[in-house]
Design an enzyme around this catalytic site. Structure first.
Site, PDB file in Angstrom:
ATOM      1  N   TYR A 197       0.838  -1.196   0.000  1.00 52.76           N
ATOM      2  CA  TYR A 197       0.000   0.000   0.000  1.00 52.76           C
ATOM      3  C   TYR A 197       0.877   1.251   0.000  1.00 52.76           C
ATOM      4  O   TYR A 197       2.032   1.225   0.426  1.00 52.76           O
ATOM      5  CB  TYR A 197      -0.963   0.025   1.190  1.00 52.76           C
ATOM      6  N   CYS A 198       0.312   2.334  -0.519  1.00 54.53           N
ATOM      7  CA  CYS A 198       0.988   3.640  -0.511  1.00 54.53           C
ATOM      8  C   CYS A 198      -0.093   4.715  -0.499  1.00 54.53           C
ATOM      9  O   CYS A 198      -1.266   4.417  -0.283  1.00 54.53           O
ATOM     10  CB  CYS A 198       1.937   3.779  -1.701  1.00 54.53           C
ATOM     11  N   THR A 199       0.266   5.958  -0.723  1.00 59.92           N
ATOM     12  CA  THR A 199      -0.683   7.068  -0.560  1.00 59.92           C
ATOM     13  C   THR A 199      -1.851   6.995  -1.532  1.00 59.92           C
ATOM     14  O   THR A 199      -3.008   7.004  -1.136  1.00 59.92           O
ATOM     15  CB  THR A 199       0.043   8.414  -0.720  1.00 59.92           C
ATOM     16  N   CYS A 204       2.936   1.666  -5.699  1.00 60.69           N
ATOM     17  CA  CYS A 204       2.655   0.224  -5.689  1.00 60.69           C
ATOM     18  C   CYS A 204       2.623  -0.362  -7.090  1.00 60.69           C
ATOM     19  O   CYS A 204       2.840  -1.567  -7.267  1.00 60.69           O
ATOM     20  CB  CYS A 204       1.339  -0.044  -4.974  1.00 60.69           C
ATOM     21  N   ILE A 226      -4.176   4.711   0.244  1.00 61.18           N
ATOM     22  CA  ILE A 226      -4.759   5.084   1.535  1.00 61.18           C
ATOM     23  C   ILE A 226      -5.910   6.063   1.363  1.00 61.18           C
ATOM     24  O   ILE A 226      -6.906   6.015   2.085  1.00 61.18           O
ATOM     25  CB  ILE A 226      -3.673   5.703   2.447  1.00 61.18           C
TER      26      ILE A 226
END
Length: 317
Positions: A197-199, A204, A226
């Site tokens: 996961y990333c912002t 990703c 996120i």
């Protein structure tokens, strides 16, 4: 080359504060081949300027990465114009979780070699062979499986104020550092399901393909990152497994997801997730600094920076 508004930042802040309309912070990205990124940049800049769109946008032959502040009344025009370009038709656009209309104060667009600096040699792996995208709810429930490997693809200064519980959070300053470090840390877990996961999802995309290239068979990525996860949890009334703040790369620096305060003040060690840049422009290091220390330290990160700045100011007088 940059295209941007050449106006003093303080004046830009005043102009935004005086605007009689609301702004909406938005973001999107797409990996797609752009034959002439300079020409595409110029075309987008010309139209977005007429709409008073602000933001930071990177373009490259591999695609686009955009964070924007769009006047609320111009969103339809902005979206229609964007989708008219076959390169960006129906690209998912995410809106901010928390928004004070003060995320950006100018429009800056830059053509780069890559839209996310990964430090990897071009063609060293198939970047299109990405992991399986999971929607927020599926990702949420899949995290209950204790046998998965959950990895935060962001940098330390992002994850120290907010993260998914039980995630591996690499101690890195840049994305290019994270890929080889994470591979070293989890290289013996290739038989397990890998969840990334990333912002907003862009990191990703590269990371999932990178890990598949290195032998991970079951690689999953949080679709929309996120930001989309938080929206879905709010919409469905579900308890978020992401706690704390989501770091964002604009003037806000963070969006509150849950009330949890996970960070520690760099000066006193007290509980805080207030992130600021050191007032010494020669340093400008991003730190966590509580209100009390910000007052006593005059927003400098250390006694050294405070002393250096004070001495320089004295000499200038």
């Amino acid at each position: 080359m940059f295209l941007y508004n050449r106006v003093n930042k303080q004046e830009l802040r005043k102009q935004v504060a005086a605007e009689p309309f609301k702004r909406v912070t938005m973001s999107f990205y797409r990996y797609t081949h752009i034959e002439n990124p300079e020409k595409t940049r110029d075309e987008l800049f010309a139209h977005w300027s007429t709409l008073k769109v602000f933001g930071r946008i990177y373009l490259a032959h591999e695609g686009i990465n955009a964070q924007l502040s769009v006047p609320e009344h111009s969103i339809k025009d902005f979206t229609n114009h964007l989708y008219q370009n076959p390169l960006f038709k129906d690209v998912p656009i995410k809106q901010a979780i928390e928004d004070d209309s003060k995320s950006f104060f100018a429009l800056k667009m830059k053509v780069k070699s890559k839209i996310v600096a990964d430090g990897l040699k071009e063609g060293s792996f198939d970047a299109s062979n990405t992991g399986t995208r999971l929607d927020a709810v599926t990702f949420h429930h899949k995290m209950d499986n204790l046998d998965i490997v959950l990895v935060d693809m962001r940098n330390k200064y992002e994850s120290e104020v907010g993260y998914f519980k039980n995630a591996l959070r690499p101690d890195v300053k840049t994305f290019r550092e994270s890929l080889p470090k994470i591979l070293k840390d989890i290289g013996d877990k290739k038989d397990k399901e890998l969840m990334l996961y990333c912002t907003g999802g862009i990191r990703c995309e590269k990371a999932s393909a990178y890990f598949k290239h290195h032998g991970f068979k079951n690689v999953y990525q949080l679709d929309g990152g996120i930001i989309q996860y938080a929206h879905e949890m709010n919409r469905l009334g579900m308890e978020s497994k992401f706690i704390g703040k989501n770091f964002v790369f604009d003037e806000r620096l963070g969006e509150r997801i849950t009330p949890d305060i996970l960070g520690k003040c760099y000066n006193c060690g007290g509980s805080s997730d207030r992130q600021v840049n050191c007032a010494n422009l020669a340093c400008h290091t991003l730190i966590i600094q509580c209100e009390k220390c910000a007052s006593s330290m005059k927003s400098f990160c250390s006694e050294k920076c405070l002393t250096e700045y004070t001495n320089q100011s004295a000499k200038a007088c």
